[in-house]
Design an enzyme around this catalytic site. Structure first.
Site, PDB file in Angstrom:
ATOM      1  N   GLY A   1       1.907   2.169  10.905  1.00 55.16           N
ATOM      2  CA  GLY A   1       2.856   3.282  10.828  1.00 55.16           C
ATOM      3  C   GLY A   1       3.474   3.655  12.165  1.00 55.16           C
TER       4      GLY A   1
ATOM      5  N   GLU B   1      -7.090   4.534   7.420  1.00 54.73           N
ATOM      6  CA  GLU B   1      -6.943   5.974   7.140  1.00 54.73           C
ATOM      7  C   GLU B   1      -8.193   6.525   6.466  1.00 54.73           C
ATOM      8  OE1 GLU B   1      -3.090   5.534   5.311  1.00 54.73           O
ATOM      9  OE2 GLU B   1      -2.381   4.914   7.292  1.00 54.73           O
TER      10      GLU B   1
ATOM     11  N   SER C   1       2.939  -2.091  10.514  1.00 56.27           N
ATOM     12  CA  SER C   1       4.365  -2.101  10.857  1.00 56.27           C
ATOM     13  C   SER C   1       5.067  -3.407  10.503  1.00 56.27           C
ATOM     14  CB  SER C   1       4.567  -1.745  12.338  1.00 56.27           C
ATOM     15  OG  SER C   1       4.160  -0.408  12.568  1.00 56.27           O
TER      16      SER C   1
ATOM     17  N   ASN D   1       0.871  -1.181   0.000  1.00 57.27           N
ATOM     18  CA  ASN D   1       0.000   0.000   0.000  1.00 57.27           C
ATOM     19  C   ASN D   1       0.907   1.230   0.000  1.00 57.27           C
ATOM     20  OD1 ASN D   1      -1.838   2.010   0.463  1.00 57.27           O
ATOM     21  ND2 ASN D   1      -2.395   1.346   2.540  1.00 57.27           N
ATOM     22  N   TRP D   2       1.027   1.843  -1.155  1.00 59.50           N
ATOM     23  CA  TRP D   2       1.949   2.969  -1.280  1.00 59.50           C
ATOM     24  C   TRP D   2       1.393   4.257  -0.675  1.00 59.50           C
ATOM     25  CZ3 TRP D   2       3.759   2.407  -7.130  1.00 59.50           C
ATOM     26  CH2 TRP D   2       4.596   1.299  -7.232  1.00 59.50           C
TER      27      TRP D   2
ATOM     28  N   GLU E   1      -5.856  -5.139  10.240  1.00 55.78           N
ATOM     29  CA  GLU E   1      -4.857  -4.097  10.491  1.00 55.78           C
ATOM     30  C   GLU E   1      -5.230  -3.316  11.752  1.00 55.78           C
ATOM     31  OE1 GLU E   1      -2.509  -2.930   6.775  1.00 55.78           O
ATOM     32  OE2 GLU E   1      -4.292  -1.691   6.812  1.00 55.78           O
TER      33      GLU E   1
HETATM   34  P1  PGA Z   1       2.483   0.337   7.686  1.00 56.36           P
HETATM   35  O1  PGA Z   1       1.035   0.527   7.004  1.00 56.36           O
HETATM   36  O2  PGA Z   1       3.055  -0.928   7.102  1.00 56.36           O
HETATM   37  O3  PGA Z   1       3.251   1.566   7.269  1.00 56.36           O
HETATM   38  O4  PGA Z   1       2.261   0.239   9.144  1.00 56.36           O
HETATM   39  C1  PGA Z   1       0.212  -0.573   6.766  1.00 56.36           C
HETATM   40  C2  PGA Z   1      -1.080  -0.114   6.142  1.00 56.36           C
HETATM   41  O5  PGA Z   1      -1.575   0.961   6.480  1.00 56.36           O
HETATM   42  O6  PGA Z   1      -1.665  -0.809   5.272  1.00 56.36           O
END
Ligand code: PGA
Length: 251
Positions: free
Chosen positions: A176, A98, A212, A9-10, A170
């Site tokens: 993040g 998000e 993460s 996921n960019w 997730e």
């Molecule tokens: P991350 O994001 O690997 O930077 O924690 C994962 C995601 O939001 O899909």
């Protein structure tokens, strides 16, 4: 044998030129393997460039990070599932935390996006996961079940549509933050998700873990058989490192 899915996921990174460069490096670094798929979710402006860059590689898919539920019309700034498909998307990410927490997307909106993506014949990655206060209040399973009910429940999805669904667990507190769930914690939630899906007649749905994931923790995470793959943000942005990460466990 489970077929692993590594999804990148960019987020809001890598424009068309950068996406082309990235995929040139990545495709040199990673050759097709029959035990795994690799999907990329670039920003919408880079979809076509990314799809073109992997057009000779059936094992590499490109998907859109979000869709609006209407197929077309006066919706300034929005991208529909059929428009994303025309740009080369084969999959859609829906319900990412998000979208839910930064953009205020509700369960009913997520549901409409799920149906829009599947109606456009896209594969779907539905994201679910609890926030830290929800986890601390012991509400993880209630939240995840509510999100599954909201997005996929109540009938309305036939077996063919359900077969195109992947679920990504997730936990919001792990995204993040550098703080990943332990394989055991993730597996406990995956088992509940699997039981929920079985109740809808979906027996073979892949369930990914995200939050993460990086080169340091990927091997331990994938040693847990409940994890059918990973959805990765930050650690997918460098094509060399991602090329290494997607080969985890490969002989
Ligand atoms: P991350 O994001 O690997 O930077 O924690 C994962 C995601 O939001 O899909």
């Amino acid at each position: 044998m489970r077929r692993l899915l590594f999804a990148a996921n960019w987020k809001m990174h890598l424009g068309p030129r950068e996406a082309r460069e990235y995929l040139k490096t990545f495709t040199l670094r990673y050759q097709r393997r029959d035990d795994r798929d690799v999907w990329f979710f670039p920003p919408a402006v880079s979809l076509e460039a990314a799809a073109q860059a992997v057009r000779d590689r059936g094992d590499l898919w490109v998907g859109v990070q979000d869709v609006y539920w209407e197929p077309k019309g006066a919706f300034t700034g929005a991208v529909s599932a059929p428009l994303a498909a025309q740009a080369g998307a084969q999959a859609a990410l829906v319900g990412h935390s998000e979208r839910r927490h930064v953009f205020g997307e509700t369960d009913p909106e997520t549901r409409k996006k799920v149906h829009a993506a599947l109606s456009a014949d896209l594969a779907l990655v539905l994201c679910v996961g609890e926030t830290l206060p929800e986890r601390e209040a012991g509400r993880t399973l209630a939240v995840v079940t509510r999100q599954l009910d909201g997005a996929l429940g109540g009938g309305g999805l036939d077996a063919a549509a359900l077969a195109r669904v992947t679920v990504a667990y997730e936990p919001v507190w792990a995204i993040g933050t550098g703080r990943n769930a332990t394989p055991q914690d993730a597996a406990a939630v995956h088992r509940e998700i699997r039981a929920w899906l079985a109740g809808c007649g979906a027996q073979r749905t892949r369930i990914l873990y995200g939050g993460s994931v990086n080169l340091k923790n990927i091997a331990e995470l994938l040693s847990e058989p409940e994890l059918d793959g990973v959805l990765v943000g930050g650690a997918s942005l460098d094509p060399e490192a991602w090329g290494q990460l997607v080969q985890t466990g490969a002989e």
